[in-house]
Design a protein around this motif. Structure first.
Motif, mmCIF file in Angstrom:
data_model
loop_
_atom_site.group_PDB
_atom_site.id
_atom_site.type_symbol
_atom_site.label_atom_id
_atom_site.label_comp_id
_atom_site.label_asym_id
_atom_site.label_seq_id
_atom_site.Cartn_x
_atom_site.Cartn_y
_atom_site.Cartn_z
ATOM 1 N N PRO A 63 0.812 -1.232 0.000
ATOM 2 C CA PRO A 63 0.000 0.000 0.000
ATOM 3 C C PRO A 63 0.839 1.272 0.000
ATOM 4 O O PRO A 63 0.457 2.277 -0.631
ATOM 5 C CB PRO A 63 -0.824 -0.124 1.289
ATOM 6 C CG PRO A 63 -0.913 -1.589 1.544
ATOM 7 C CD PRO A 63 0.392 -2.147 1.081
ATOM 8 N N LEU A 66 -5.749 -0.354 -2.181
ATOM 9 C CA LEU A 66 -5.527 -0.765 -0.798
ATOM 10 C C LEU A 66 -5.477 0.416 0.167
ATOM 11 O O LEU A 66 -5.122 0.243 1.332
ATOM 12 C CB LEU A 66 -4.202 -1.552 -0.693
ATOM 13 C CG LEU A 66 -4.079 -2.783 -1.587
ATOM 14 C CD1 LEU A 66 -2.693 -3.390 -1.441
ATOM 15 C CD2 LEU A 66 -5.147 -3.809 -1.249
ATOM 16 N N SER A 67 -5.805 1.612 -0.326
ATOM 17 C CA SER A 67 -5.678 2.793 0.526
ATOM 18 C C SER A 67 -6.672 2.843 1.680
ATOM 19 O O SER A 67 -6.321 3.319 2.764
ATOM 20 C CB SER A 67 -5.805 4.061 -0.331
ATOM 21 O OG SER A 67 -7.048 4.076 -1.017
ATOM 22 N N THR A 110 -6.686 -2.272 3.712
ATOM 23 C CA THR A 110 -5.304 -2.547 4.093
ATOM 24 C C THR A 110 -5.242 -3.578 5.211
ATOM 25 O O THR A 110 -4.353 -4.443 5.239
ATOM 26 C CB THR A 110 -4.606 -1.256 4.545
ATOM 27 O OG1 THR A 110 -4.732 -0.272 3.514
ATOM 28 C CG2 THR A 110 -3.136 -1.499 4.808
ATOM 29 N N TYR A 132 -5.831 -6.946 3.643
ATOM 30 C CA TYR A 132 -4.636 -7.331 2.888
ATOM 31 C C TYR A 132 -3.531 -7.811 3.833
ATOM 32 O O TYR A 132 -2.827 -8.793 3.547
ATOM 33 C CB TYR A 132 -4.163 -6.138 2.063
ATOM 34 C CG TYR A 132 -2.850 -6.366 1.350
ATOM 35 C CD1 TYR A 132 -2.787 -7.132 0.202
ATOM 36 C CD2 TYR A 132 -1.675 -5.802 1.830
ATOM 37 C CE1 TYR A 132 -1.588 -7.352 -0.449
ATOM 38 C CE2 TYR A 132 -0.471 -6.005 1.190
ATOM 39 C CZ TYR A 132 -0.428 -6.777 0.050
ATOM 40 O OH TYR A 132 0.771 -6.990 -0.585
ATOM 41 N N THR A 133 -3.375 -7.161 4.977
ATOM 42 C CA THR A 133 -2.366 -7.558 5.954
ATOM 43 C C THR A 133 -2.619 -8.971 6.457
ATOM 44 O O THR A 133 -1.687 -9.787 6.583
ATOM 45 C CB THR A 133 -2.353 -6.575 7.137
ATOM 46 O OG1 THR A 133 -2.065 -5.260 6.651
ATOM 47 C CG2 THR A 133 -1.317 -6.968 8.167
#
Length: 279
Positions: A166, A178-179, A184, A187-188
Motif C-alpha cells: 500500500p 488498498l488505501s 489494508t 490485505y495484511t
C-alpha cells in the motif's frame, strides 16, 4: 593445626592460559552481516516513529538484501553455526516481523482502530510462527526431495516487502485499491496467512553455481537495467514486483504439485502384471 591443602607456588615461567579460544573470521563475517540487517530493521522502526516512511521502507529493503547475503556467505566461507542460525531468526523477526508491521500501522492502519492493530499483531505472530517452522523443517530428514528448491509458505522477508505494497502504490501514484484502512487491514491478514500456509514458494537455493557462458552478458544487462529502474522509479518497481510475486504464487504451486506427483510416481513400486495365460 595442619593445612588441608598442599602449598602451591605458581611457576612464573609458565605461559598464561587462554580463557577463550579464538573465533575464526569466517564465523564472524556472516554474523556481522546479520547484525547489520538487525540495525537496519531497528532504524526502520525509528524512522516510522518520526514519520519518515520513505526512509523506513528503504531500510527494510536494505535489511532484506543483507539477510539474503548472510546465509550464502556463511555457506561459501563454511562458517555456518547454530549460533548464527538462532541470531538470524531473531534478527528476521525484528526486521521483517515487527518492523514492517509498525511501519504500516503508523502509516495508515491506525485509522482502522483496534482492528488495524489486531491485523498487525496477527502479521507479527504469523512471522514468528513462520520462522519457527522453518527452523524445524531444516532438520527434518523425511522432507521430500522436490521440496529442496521450495519454501513452505511465503518467507518472512518476502512477506515484509509484500506487506508494504500500500505504501508503494501511494508513493508511485498508481491506482491504490488498498488505501482504505479496512482494505489494508484485510490485505495484511492475507499476507500473514500466506506466511503460515503450506503453499510451496520457489526458493532458488538449488540454482546452479555456474552460469552458461552465452547467458553471462544478457544477465549483466538485465541486472544493470533492474538496478537503474529501481533507482529511477523505486516505488513503481516495488509495486509491480510485489504484484508479480503474488500472481506467480499459484503458478509456482501448480509446478510444485507436478514435481511432487512425478516424484511419487518414480518412487512407487512397479505394478506386476498378470502372466499371460498358458496356451
Amino acid at each position: 593445626m595442619s593445612s588441608l591443602f598442599q602449598p602451591f607456588t605458581p611457576d612464573r615461567n609458565e605461559p598464561p592460559r587462554r580463557r577463550f579460544r579464538p573465533v575464526p573470521m569466517r564465523l564472524l563475517i556472516p554474523n556481522l552481516i546479520t547484525l547489520l540487517a538487525l540495525c537496519a530493521g531497528l532504524s526502520a522502526m525509528r524512522m516510522a516513529l518520526e514519520g519518515k516512511f520513505d526512509i523506513a521502507v528503504y531500510l527494510v529493503l536494505l535489511a532484506a538484501i543483507l539477510d539474503s547475503m548472510d546465509g550464502r556467505i556463511a555457506r561459501l566461507l563454511k562458517g555456518t553455526s547454530k549460533f548464527g542460525a538462532e541470531l538470524d531468526s531473531l534478527a528476521d523477526f525484528v526486521s521483517f516481523g515487527a518492523g514492517p508491521a509498525l511501519i504500516l500501522y503508523l502509516w495508515g492502519m491506525n485509522h482502522a482502530g483496534p482492528i488495524g492493530w489486531i491485523a498487525v499483531l496477527v502479521f507479527s505472530i504469523c512471522g514468528a510462527l513462520r520462522l519457527a517452522r522453518f527452523n524445524v523443517q531444516i532438520e527434518d530428514p523425511n522432507r521430500p526431495a522436490w521440496m529442496a528448491n521450495f519454501f513452505t509458505g511465503v518467507p518472512i522477508p518476502a512477506g515484509a516487502i509484500l506487506l508494504l505494497l500500500p505504501i508503494y502504490l501511494e508513493r508511485s501514484g498508481l491506482p491504490n485499491l488498498l488505501s482504505p484502512p479496512l482494505v489494508t487491514t484485510a490485505y495484511t491478514i492475507v499476507i500473514a496467512l500466506l506466511m503460515v500456509s503450506k503453499v510451496p514458494v520457489f526458493s532458488g537455493k538449488k540454482l546452479g553455481a555456474r552460469v552458461p557462458r552465452e547467458r553471462v552478458l544478457p544477465l549483466f544487462v538485465l541486472a544493470i537495467a533492474f538496478v537503474a529502474l529501481l533507482f529511477s522509479y523505486p516505488w513503481e518497481v516495488l509495486a509491480v514486483g510485489s504484484v508479480a510475486y503474488l500472481v506467480s504464487l499459484p503458478i509456482i504451486a501448480l509446478q510444485a504439485r507436478k514435481m511432487a506427483l512425478a516424484e511419487e510416481a518414480a518412487s512407487a513400486p512397479p505394478v506386476e502384471s498378470d502372466p499371460p495365460p498358458a496356451p
